[in-house]
Design an enzyme around this catalytic site. Structure first.
Site, PDB file in Angstrom:
ATOM      1  N   CYS A  49       3.484  16.774  -8.482  1.00 16.75           N
ATOM      2  CA  CYS A  49       2.830  18.443  -8.476  1.00 16.75           C
ATOM      3  C   CYS A  49       3.083  19.242  -8.238  1.00 16.75           C
ATOM      4  O   CYS A  49       3.524  19.716  -7.124  1.00 16.75           O
ATOM      5  CB  CYS A  49       2.075  17.371  -7.598  1.00 16.75           C
ATOM      6  SG  CYS A  49       0.463  18.123  -6.764  1.00 16.75           S
TER       7      CYS A  49
ATOM      8  N   LEU B  15      -7.538  14.901   0.321  1.00 18.55           N
ATOM      9  CA  LEU B  15      -7.390  16.616  -1.196  1.00 18.55           C
ATOM     10  C   LEU B  15      -6.719  16.107  -2.199  1.00 18.55           C
ATOM     11  O   LEU B  15      -6.676  14.889  -2.462  1.00 18.55           O
ATOM     12  CB  LEU B  15      -5.821  17.678  -0.097  1.00 18.55           C
ATOM     13  CG  LEU B  15      -6.885  17.866   2.175  1.00 18.55           C
ATOM     14  CD1 LEU B  15      -5.398  18.560   2.095  1.00 18.55           C
ATOM     15  CD2 LEU B  15      -7.306  18.987   1.115  1.00 18.55           C
ATOM     16  N   ALA B  16      -6.286  16.587  -2.944  1.00 21.94           N
ATOM     17  CA  ALA B  16      -6.219  16.406  -4.098  1.00 21.94           C
ATOM     18  C   ALA B  16      -4.491  15.487  -4.546  1.00 21.94           C
ATOM     19  O   ALA B  16      -3.994  14.822  -4.992  1.00 21.94           O
ATOM     20  CB  ALA B  16      -6.054  17.583  -4.863  1.00 21.94           C
ATOM     21  N   GLU B  17      -3.631  16.372  -3.513  1.00 16.03           N
ATOM     22  CA  GLU B  17      -2.827  16.018  -3.784  1.00 16.03           C
ATOM     23  C   GLU B  17      -2.060  16.338  -1.982  1.00 16.03           C
ATOM     24  O   GLU B  17      -2.795  17.333  -0.656  1.00 16.03           O
ATOM     25  CB  GLU B  17      -0.979  17.005  -3.956  1.00 16.03           C
ATOM     26  CG  GLU B  17      -1.530  16.644  -5.284  1.00 16.03           C
ATOM     27  CD  GLU B  17      -1.278  15.351  -6.336  1.00 16.03           C
ATOM     28  OE1 GLU B  17      -0.293  15.119  -5.221  1.00 16.03           O
ATOM     29  OE2 GLU B  17      -1.429  14.918  -7.468  1.00 16.03           O
ATOM     30  N   THR B  18      -1.231  15.207  -0.855  1.00 15.07           N
ATOM     31  CA  THR B  18      -0.382  15.207   0.069  1.00 15.07           C
ATOM     32  C   THR B  18       0.892  15.044  -0.482  1.00 15.07           C
ATOM     33  O   THR B  18       0.919  14.107  -0.724  1.00 15.07           O
ATOM     34  CB  THR B  18      -1.417  13.908   1.476  1.00 15.07           C
ATOM     35  OG1 THR B  18      -2.479  14.058   1.016  1.00 15.07           O
ATOM     36  CG2 THR B  18      -0.021  14.399   2.690  1.00 15.07           C
TER      37      THR B  18
END
Length: 267
Positions: free
Chosen positions: A73, A46-49
């Site tokens: 983020c 995913l774009a961010e964790t």
């Protein structure tokens, strides 16, 4: 077998399959190794964790893309607050995060929205890197550089929506990513944007909260207003309600839980 709770939340979205998906992993007392944190983020893809650890009066937080750890983020912070305020601490209306890279970050429940309180970025006018000329094939009206990103300002929303970046060239730019922005066509929206970050493992991010720490001070000054509505015009899209407060910016949006489960790790 060790189990790590994991949640996936669609941030800046009023329903699942919209906005920007982020994974949230809750840890007990200590950080896992940086290598393992990065491997989990890459596996999630995913774009961010976001990783969070409960402390006495706050949560520590860190953010990883599939390729690297980042300074800030927004959507993964909003997703983390969704998990805490809706699942872990339902009596609370506010959560305080501490980041070793970005300091204190507060998220408050405001009716149906979660409101982020972030530091405002400082922008400086700059020249357009050759890689971005090659990467976009068009020259923006203005070029700005913030702490981590370039911001390219165009005249129209149509120009922003028509961009088809050559990510081979964009990835050569020394930055976290590239923000592109323009005035909105819809009179109920103040400005639109897109965000490209192939150098961070994300060709196009659906909705980028942290990019609005750069966008909001620019548009607040240009439009001479402190309350703004933004639309990130990615394929999934998302609405961000913004307030410029000098050295801080508030970013509000809805969120929806998509899944919860466990990561299985060998002891």
């Amino acid at each position: 077998m060790k189990k790590l709770p994991i949640y996936q939340v669609d941030a800046f979205a009023d329903a699942v399959f919209k906005g920007n998906p982020a994974a949230v992993v809750t840890l007990e007392k200590d950080w896992l190794s940086d290598e393992l944190l990065q491997n989990i983020a890459a596996e999630n893809n995913l774009a961010e964790t976001a990783y969070i650890i409960k402390r006495k009066d706050h949560y520590d937080i860190r953010w990883f893309t599939p390729a690297t750890e980042v300074d800030l983020c927004g959507h993964a912070t909003l997703a983390s607050a969704h998990v805490i305020l809706n699942l872990l601490e339902q009596k609370n209306k506010q959560v305080v995060f501490q980041s070793h890279r970005s300091g204190t970050l507060t998220v408050t429940q405001n009716k149906e929205q979660l409101e982020l309180d972030f530091p405002t970025d400082v922008l400086e006018k700059t020249d357009l890197p050759e890689a971005l000329i090659q990467g976009f094939g068009v020259v923006p009206t203005e070029i700005w550089k913030g702490k981590t990103d370039y911001m390219l300002v165009f005249d129209t929303q149509d120009q922003v929506e028509a961009l088809q970046p050559n990510f081979h060239w964009v990835a050569r730019v020394e930055a976290r990513g590239i923000i592109v922005t323009a005035p909105a066509k819809d009179t109920s929206i103040d400005f639109v944007s897109r965000f490209f970050a192939p150098q961070s493992g994300i060709d196009e991010d659906p909705v980028t909260g942290s990019a609005h720490t750069s966008l909001v001070p620019y548009w607040a000054k240009r439009l001479n207003k402190t309350t703004l509505v933004a639309h990130q015009v990615s394929p999934r899209g998302g609405i961000v309600h913004c307030q410029h407060q000098g050295e801080r910016v508030k970013l509000a949006g809805k969120s929806s839980l998509y899944l919860e489960g466990n990561i299985l790790l060998e002891d």
